[in-house]
Design an enzyme around this catalytic site. Structure first.
Site, PDB file in Angstrom:
ATOM      1  N   GLU A  24      -4.882  -9.120 -25.294  1.00 35.23           N
ATOM      2  CA  GLU A  24      -4.711 -10.029 -24.144  1.00 35.23           C
ATOM      3  C   GLU A  24      -5.905  -9.961 -23.195  1.00 35.23           C
ATOM      4  OE1 GLU A  24      -2.604  -8.992 -20.573  1.00 35.23           O
ATOM      5  OE2 GLU A  24      -1.465  -7.454 -21.644  1.00 35.23           O
ATOM      6  N   LYS A  86      -4.261 -16.270 -13.827  1.00 32.99           N
ATOM      7  CA  LYS A  86      -3.353 -15.533 -14.703  1.00 32.99           C
ATOM      8  C   LYS A  86      -2.410 -16.555 -15.333  1.00 32.99           C
ATOM      9  CE  LYS A  86       0.584 -12.425 -14.210  1.00 32.99           C
ATOM     10  NZ  LYS A  86       1.511 -11.957 -13.169  1.00 32.99           N
ATOM     11  N   VAL A 106       0.906 -11.218 -21.728  1.00 30.06           N
ATOM     12  CA  VAL A 106       1.584 -10.935 -22.999  1.00 30.06           C
ATOM     13  C   VAL A 106       2.188 -12.235 -23.540  1.00 30.06           C
ATOM     14  CG1 VAL A 106       3.568  -9.742 -24.034  1.00 30.06           C
ATOM     15  CG2 VAL A 106       1.989  -8.496 -22.518  1.00 30.06           C
ATOM     16  N   ASP A 138      13.344 -12.004 -10.308  1.00 33.85           N
ATOM     17  CA  ASP A 138      12.006 -11.829 -10.876  1.00 33.85           C
ATOM     18  C   ASP A 138      12.099 -11.115 -12.219  1.00 33.85           C
ATOM     19  OD1 ASP A 138       9.379 -11.488 -11.489  1.00 33.85           O
ATOM     20  OD2 ASP A 138       8.806 -10.591  -9.574  1.00 33.85           O
ATOM     21  N   SER A 140      10.093 -11.175 -15.956  1.00 36.23           N
ATOM     22  CA  SER A 140       8.864 -11.653 -16.584  1.00 36.23           C
ATOM     23  C   SER A 140       9.149 -12.590 -17.755  1.00 36.23           C
ATOM     24  CB  SER A 140       8.046 -10.463 -17.096  1.00 36.23           C
ATOM     25  OG  SER A 140       6.918 -10.932 -17.805  1.00 36.23           O
ATOM     26  N   ALA A 141       8.319 -13.622 -17.852  1.00 35.90           N
ATOM     27  CA  ALA A 141       8.386 -14.534 -19.007  1.00 35.90           C
ATOM     28  C   ALA A 141       8.084 -13.795 -20.310  1.00 35.90           C
ATOM     29  CB  ALA A 141       7.408 -15.689 -18.805  1.00 35.90           C
ATOM     30  N   ASP A 142       7.486 -12.604 -20.224  1.00 40.29           N
ATOM     31  CA  ASP A 142       7.205 -11.825 -21.447  1.00 40.29           C
ATOM     32  C   ASP A 142       8.481 -11.573 -22.253  1.00 40.29           C
ATOM     33  OD1 ASP A 142       4.629 -11.676 -20.443  1.00 40.29           O
ATOM     34  OD2 ASP A 142       4.668  -9.508 -20.054  1.00 40.29           O
ATOM     35  N   LYS A 159       5.964   0.046 -17.094  1.00 37.80           N
ATOM     36  CA  LYS A 159       5.802   0.877 -15.902  1.00 37.80           C
ATOM     37  C   LYS A 159       7.081   0.870 -15.093  1.00 37.80           C
ATOM     38  CE  LYS A 159       0.877   0.429 -15.162  1.00 37.80           C
ATOM     39  NZ  LYS A 159       0.315  -0.830 -15.650  1.00 37.80           N
TER      40      LYS A 159
HETATM   41  N1  PSU Z   1       2.069  -4.543 -16.910  1.00 37.56           N
HETATM   42  C1  PSU Z   1       1.104  -3.619 -17.024  1.00 37.56           C
HETATM   43  N2  PSU Z   1      -0.171  -4.023 -17.161  1.00 37.56           N
HETATM   44  C2  PSU Z   1      -0.499  -5.360 -17.188  1.00 37.56           C
HETATM   45  C3  PSU Z   1       0.532  -6.327 -17.092  1.00 37.56           C
HETATM   46  C4  PSU Z   1       1.790  -5.877 -16.954  1.00 37.56           C
HETATM   47  O1  PSU Z   1       1.380  -2.431 -16.991  1.00 37.56           O
HETATM   48  O2  PSU Z   1      -1.684  -5.695 -17.304  1.00 37.56           O
HETATM   49  C5  PSU Z   1       0.179  -7.794 -17.166  1.00 37.56           C
HETATM   50  C6  PSU Z   1       0.365  -8.302 -18.609  1.00 37.56           C
HETATM   51  O3  PSU Z   1      -0.563  -9.329 -18.857  1.00 37.56           O
HETATM   52  C7  PSU Z   1       1.764  -8.868 -18.557  1.00 37.56           C
HETATM   53  C8  PSU Z   1       1.803  -9.467 -17.180  1.00 37.56           C
HETATM   54  O4  PSU Z   1       2.028  -9.823 -19.545  1.00 37.56           O
HETATM   55  O5  PSU Z   1       1.098  -8.545 -16.366  1.00 37.56           O
HETATM   56  C9  PSU Z   1       3.199  -9.685 -16.680  1.00 37.56           C
HETATM   57  O6  PSU Z   1       3.164 -10.402 -15.469  1.00 37.56           O
HETATM   58  P1  PSU Z   1       4.526 -10.923 -14.825  1.00 37.56           P
HETATM   59  O7  PSU Z   1       5.288  -9.679 -14.438  1.00 37.56           O
HETATM   60  O8  PSU Z   1       4.096 -11.731 -13.660  1.00 37.56           O
HETATM   61  O9  PSU Z   1       5.244 -11.692 -15.880  1.00 37.56           O
HETATM   62 MN    MN Z   2       7.511 -12.332 -12.187  1.00 35.21          MN
END
Ligand code: PSU
Ligand code: MN
Length: 300
Positions: A24, A86, A106, A138, A140-142, A159
């Site tokens: 990524e 992002k 991701v 909140d 994540s879309a992941d 984390k």
């Molecule tokens: N968590 C980490 N390191 C990262 C990310 C998440 O420990 O770099 C990054 C990754 O690209 C992940 C994104 O896909 O943040 C998730 O963002 P969000 O929570 O806004 O979906």
């Molecule tokens: Mn989010």
């Protein structure tokens, strides 16, 4: 497809059915400071090569979905840093139509890997269900992407900026297998322990490949999450990291940080509070995941 641009080296490897590992670019533009971000990205690519696979760093450049970036493109993404958008799933149509740049999370790395025919992806940490999601929603879309897109994601767990228990519940609901590599316990990125159990423990790249192949061949939608603990010698004391995380979350709440800014804000804050130690740990765990992903891609 006119939007997808696969590098010649990656295309040739795919044509010859040689192993390819996706990487990524949010970790480059938003996850680490320059120049360590570029140095790490290049070291990760080299580690993948050393383990017999071809690296495909994924990003959006000039509106093209790139599967395989050149060293110059990686330098560009690293230097521009947080100025690069992002990019999650919802951002793709606009960035592509406008010919813009984007750092892939991701989610979008999985999307572009799947379009290119790449099955294995190595990263650091994934997004998940945030603490307090009962009120903020909140998530994540992941996690949705893992539920629908057929790519194996090798990470070091999540984390504890996240609610790890709720993240596992969400993945269970969505039918995503959560595998511990050589462990029964979900690793928490900087530390090897979280107190939460994974679904299954697997000890070899061969078995990771066999299990994922079974999933693909049955036509079961979605990916698989492989959580690979940080090597013992680079792991951090839990008290140090948890104190920094609690402090970062307090500050985010106080400042009203929300939406796509939350994760980069918390990551940057934790890094500031723990100095260079967390950056060094972060680099080592990504290299460790690159190694395992390359070995697994070779078995697939
Ligand atoms: N968590 C980490 N390191 C990262 C990310 C998440 O420990 O770099 C990054 C990754 O690209 C992940 C994104 O896909 O943040 C998730 O963002 P969000 O929570 O806004 O979906
Ligand atoms: Mn989010």
């Amino acid at each position: 497809m006119e939007y997808l641009s696969i590098s010649p080296e990656v295309q040739q490897a795919l044509d010859e059915r040689r192993p390819v590992v996706a990487l990524e670019s949010t970790i480059i533009s938003h996850g680490m400071p320059y120049p360590q971000n570029v140095e790490t990205a290049m070291r990760v690519e080299q580690t993948i090569r050393d383990n017999g696979a071809v690296p495909a760093t994924i990003a959006i450049i000039g509106g093209k979905l790139k599967a395989g970036c050149t060293a110059d493109e990686i330098e560009y993404l690293g230097r521009k840093g947080r100025e690069v958008i992002k990019a999650s799933r919802r951002d793709l149509p606009v960035l592509v139509a406008r010919g813009a740049d984007g750092a892939t999370t991701v989610t979008t790395t999985m999307i572009i890997a799947a379009m290119a025919g790449i099955k294995v992806f190595a990263t650091g940490g994934i997004g998940g269900v945030h603490r307090g999601a009962e009120t903020t929603m909140d998530i994540s879309a992941d996690l949705e992407e893992l539920a629908m897109t057929p790519v194996m994601v090798v990470c070091a767990g999540a984390k504890s900026i996240l609610d790890l228990g709720l993240t596992l519940e969400y993945l269970e609901t969505k039918g995503v297998p959560v595998i511990g590599y050589g462990t029964d316990e979900l690793p928490a990125f900087y530390t090897r322990h979280s107190g939460f159990k994974v679904d299954y423990r697997i000890d070899t790249p061969e078995e990771l490949a066999t299990v994922f192949r079974a999933k693909l061949e049955m036509g079961l939608r979605g990916g698989m999450l492989v959580t690979n603990p940080i090597p013992e010698e680079y792991s951090m004391p839990a008290e140090v990291i948890n104190r920094a995380i609690d402090q970062a979350i307090d500050e985010a709440n106080r400042l009203g940080v929300h939406g796509k800014e939350t994760t980069p804000f918390l990551l940057a804050k934790v890094k500031d509070l723990t100095g260079g130690d967390s950056l060094a740990a972060n680099i080592q765990l990504v290299l460790n995941n690159a190694r395992l992903a390359a070995q697994t891609a070779a078995c697939l």
